[in-house]
Scaffold this active site. Sequence first.
Site, short mmCIF file in Angstrom:
data_model
loop_
_atom_site.label_atom_id
_atom_site.label_comp_id
_atom_site.label_asym_id
_atom_site.label_seq_id
_atom_site.Cartn_x
_atom_site.Cartn_y
_atom_site.Cartn_z
CE LYS A 72 -3.87 1.85 2.80
NZ LYS A 72 -4.64 1.58 4.04
CB SER A 83 -7.98 3.46 3.17
OG SER A 83 -7.08 2.89 4.10
CB SER A 114 -8.16 0.64 6.11
OG SER A 114 -8.74 1.92 6.09
#
Length: 513
Positions: A115, A196, A220
């Site tokens: 990420k 996210s 997330s």
Amino acid sequence: MLRDQHLVQVHVLLNFLLILIVIAPTFGGHHEFRIKEATISEIRNAFQHEKLTSRQLVKFYLHEISKLNPLLRGVIEVNPDALRQADKADRERKSMRGGCSSELHHLHGIPILLKDNIATKDKMNTTAGSLALLRSIVPRDAGVVKKLRKAGAIILGKASLSEWAHFRSFAAPGGWNARAGQGKNPYVLSAYPCGSSSGSAISVAANLATVTLGTETDGSIFCPSSSNSVVGIKPTVGLTSRSGVIPVSPRQDTVGPICRTVADAVYVLDTIVGFDKRDGVATRVASKFIPKGGYLQFLKPDGLKGKRLGILRHPFFKPRSNSIATLRQRGVVLVDNLNISNLDIILDSSMSGELTALAIEFKVALNAYLKELVASPVRSLADVIAFNNKFSDLEMIHEYGQDILLLSQATNGTGNKEKQLRSKLEKLSKEGFETLMREHKLDALVTPGHNMISPVLAIGGLPGISVPAGYDPKGVPFGICFGGRKGSEPKLIEIAYAFEQATHIRKPPSFKP
Ligand SMILES: *[C@@H]1O[C@H](CO)[C@@H](O)[C@H](O)[C@H]1NC(C)=O
Ligand SMILES: *[C@@H]1O[C@H](CO)[C@@H](O)[C@H](O)[C@H]1NC(C)=O
Ligand SMILES: *[C@@H]1O[C@H](CO)[C@@H](O)[C@H](O)[C@H]1NC(C)=O
């Protein structure tokens, strides 16, 4: 008659051809290893039998990324050094031939996407999806990246995400950031990918990498894993180092794997856990939870047998699949219709104080992160807000705003107010989750269907695993989520793995409109 005979002959011939086609691949020679959907253990096996190299693996993923990413936007950038790292891994494996290549670390030569809020000290940017951090230079690899490199993993690239890990504004959709645009759910393109850690889940679901890392503050990892039919592990806070991760809250942030299978996720978890002096307090406290011999021993097919699972019922938690029946069949003792005290308060981040606590913590933690950068166009949250105003078109400020950043900027550091909120959240978690677990002697809590359990686990720093549980009539995936006490990863892995093995629900995405 003749005609029939002819038909029979054709039939026999066709059958023969069919058999040839089916069995041909098992006769040595041209047996091609199928990279799509391959697990870590299948890849390792192919490495050992010289059916596959890391270079082939990286080239496959780079090709898939160039083909699919313009549509999916799960990847924000690829590592220009990925092929070089693959060649190095291939050389190392070759030099260890003669029996001991099986001793290489299980992530050796395996490509992983990170990420984009996880720092890498290399040619790549680390930006949390924001243009404000383009060309910033990080002082060092994140703690988890150091462990991955040491294991010989290949850093394939950075995964896209909801910008600032969805801590910029309420209005911005999950999976959107100014650098990569809107991430798409590979199962149903018009469906919500959630965030996210959107890019990590999208990419691994669509076979753009073998495995990925995400981060979670509240939902997330769970939500995108559930929405994209992959497995997400949200580790106990502190089990994995947060150093070098663009922060939201040191109290709630955690780094964990998002993968296609529970076993793959456990291989990754096993690699990234442990003490890191740059996140010293939290990783020292949590390292007592790491079992001797690591986490792989908990991949047991009968891991559901005798487990006591509590089912949380609430208007939000709508059972959507026959998962509960499966659990029962596999020997789980279900304790149904449980209520967590103050659940309505916990689920409302304004009422619980979670939102204010995060806003206070974000400003302090982000400013500290930005100060430590070797070079950066922005050095404080105030700079980020000013940047967004200056480049409001590119950052889509008129559409999505930056209200959470502004809320955070208006806070005054971690003082009395933060301490009060912290103890309020601890109390909510103790009186709610912990009391329930103790009173009913539970091994885990389960929420069927889409999970709304994330705030319950988030405010307590507690672990959980999301596993694919089904698809709705339109083909949109949903998961099942198991949450437990601090350090209960071994039990959660047993439960999640046995559930996955009993159901095998995940299928590769089909890119429906
Ligand atoms: C990092 O961002 C800069 C600025 O946009 C870009 O030129 C560079 O290619 C990026 N790095 C990678 C590896 O994509
Ligand atoms: C939870 O609440 C519901 C509705 O208020 C009630 O019917 C149920 O008995 C409660 N469960 C327990 C275990 O107390
Ligand atoms: C922060 O401090 C200023 C000045 O002392 C005060 O006006 C403001 O209300 C404070 N903000 C918060 C959110 O406590």
